[in-house]
Design a protein around this motif. Structure first.
Motif, PDB file in Angstrom:
ATOM      1  N   ASN A  93       0.851  -1.192   0.000  1.00 39.43           N
ATOM      2  CA  ASN A  93       0.000   0.000   0.000  1.00 39.43           C
ATOM      3  C   ASN A  93       0.882   1.236   0.000  1.00 39.43           C
ATOM      4  O   ASN A  93       1.810   1.299   0.789  1.00 39.43           O
ATOM      5  CB  ASN A  93      -0.905  -0.007   1.234  1.00 39.43           C
ATOM      6  N   TRP A 142      -3.053   5.490  -6.223  1.00 38.89           N
ATOM      7  CA  TRP A 142      -3.526   6.285  -5.097  1.00 38.89           C
ATOM      8  C   TRP A 142      -2.785   7.608  -5.098  1.00 38.89           C
ATOM      9  O   TRP A 142      -1.573   7.643  -5.257  1.00 38.89           O
ATOM     10  CB  TRP A 142      -3.244   5.516  -3.815  1.00 38.89           C
ATOM     11  N   LEU A 190      -8.520   7.605  -5.419  1.00 36.76           N
ATOM     12  CA  LEU A 190      -8.219   6.614  -6.444  1.00 36.76           C
ATOM     13  C   LEU A 190      -8.207   7.315  -7.792  1.00 36.76           C
ATOM     14  O   LEU A 190      -9.203   7.915  -8.199  1.00 36.76           O
ATOM     15  CB  LEU A 190      -9.266   5.496  -6.452  1.00 36.76           C
ATOM     16  N   VAL A 220      -9.561   7.220   0.225  1.00 37.77           N
ATOM     17  CA  VAL A 220      -9.027   5.876   0.022  1.00 37.77           C
ATOM     18  C   VAL A 220      -7.904   5.692   1.046  1.00 37.77           C
ATOM     19  O   VAL A 220      -6.885   6.378   0.979  1.00 37.77           O
ATOM     20  CB  VAL A 220      -8.492   5.684  -1.414  1.00 37.77           C
ATOM     21  N   LEU A 259      -5.005   0.744  -0.679  1.00 38.62           N
ATOM     22  CA  LEU A 259      -5.159   0.273  -2.058  1.00 38.62           C
ATOM     23  C   LEU A 259      -4.018  -0.691  -2.352  1.00 38.62           C
ATOM     24  O   LEU A 259      -2.851  -0.289  -2.418  1.00 38.62           O
ATOM     25  CB  LEU A 259      -5.139   1.441  -3.047  1.00 38.62           C
ATOM     26  N   MET A 280      -9.293  -2.628  -1.343  1.00 33.27           N
ATOM     27  CA  MET A 280      -9.437  -1.187  -1.202  1.00 33.27           C
ATOM     28  C   MET A 280     -10.246  -0.886   0.054  1.00 33.27           C
ATOM     29  O   MET A 280     -11.264  -1.515   0.299  1.00 33.27           O
ATOM     30  CB  MET A 280     -10.141  -0.629  -2.454  1.00 33.27           C
TER      31      MET A 280
END
Length: 165
Positions: free
Chosen positions: A74, A96, A101, A120, A123, A140
């Motif tokens: 991530n 990201w 997103l 977000v 991700l 997500m």
């Protein structure tokens, strides 16, 4: 014959009216809070549906995953090698950026796929390879806040690449 109310009757009527007023105000606050929770949930699910559907659709149409992609961590980045409507080779880049997103088609302008009030938080893209095909698992986590209420939801989806089977 007496007219009017006695003091005891007036106190009873005021007490009944106070109980009804408190009940009504409590019901009003409960309904407002329920509606706010509903809006939070709706906004998150709507943004997740839009983002995940686009990523899954583009992944299913892709030929392969570019080596520039950031997989298994991530924030992830998924760069797909695909073709446009005219059959010309191009790329689709999902990544990201500042809690949003983003998707970028080829050398075009990047665009957000989530609503402004949605963040977000996580991700991650994971590539799954078998002897017969290749797929991408998408993880997500989205969150949103309205007033003092905050809602966070995790979403998962998987798509098989067209060019892999």
């Amino acid at each position: 014959m007496k007219q009017g109310y006695t003091l005891v009757e007036a106190i009873i009527y005021i007490a009944i009216l106070a109980v009804l007023a408190v009940t009504f105000v409590n019901l009003l606050f409960t309904m407002t809070q329920s509606y706010t929770k509903f809006r939070l949930e709706r906004d998150i699910v709507s943004s997740a549906s839009l983002g995940l559907e686009r990523m899954v659709r583009e992944t299913r149409q892709a030929k392969n995953i570019d080596l520039v992609s950031t997989l298994g961590s991530n924030p992830g980045r998924l760069l797909l090698n695909t073709t446009d409507d005219a059959g010309v080779a191009t790329t689709r880049d999902f990544y990201w950026s500042l809690g949003t997103l983003m998707v970028k088609d080829g050398s075009g302008q990047a665009a957000s796929t989530t609503a402004k009030n949605i963040t977000v938080d996580n991700l991650v893209f994971r590539q799954i390879n078998t002897a017969n095909s290749s797929a991408v698992k998408i993880e997500m986590t989205l969150s949103s806040s309205r007033g003092q209420l905050t809602r966070t939801v995790k979403f998962y989806d998987t798509a098989i690449l067209r060019g892999s089977y």
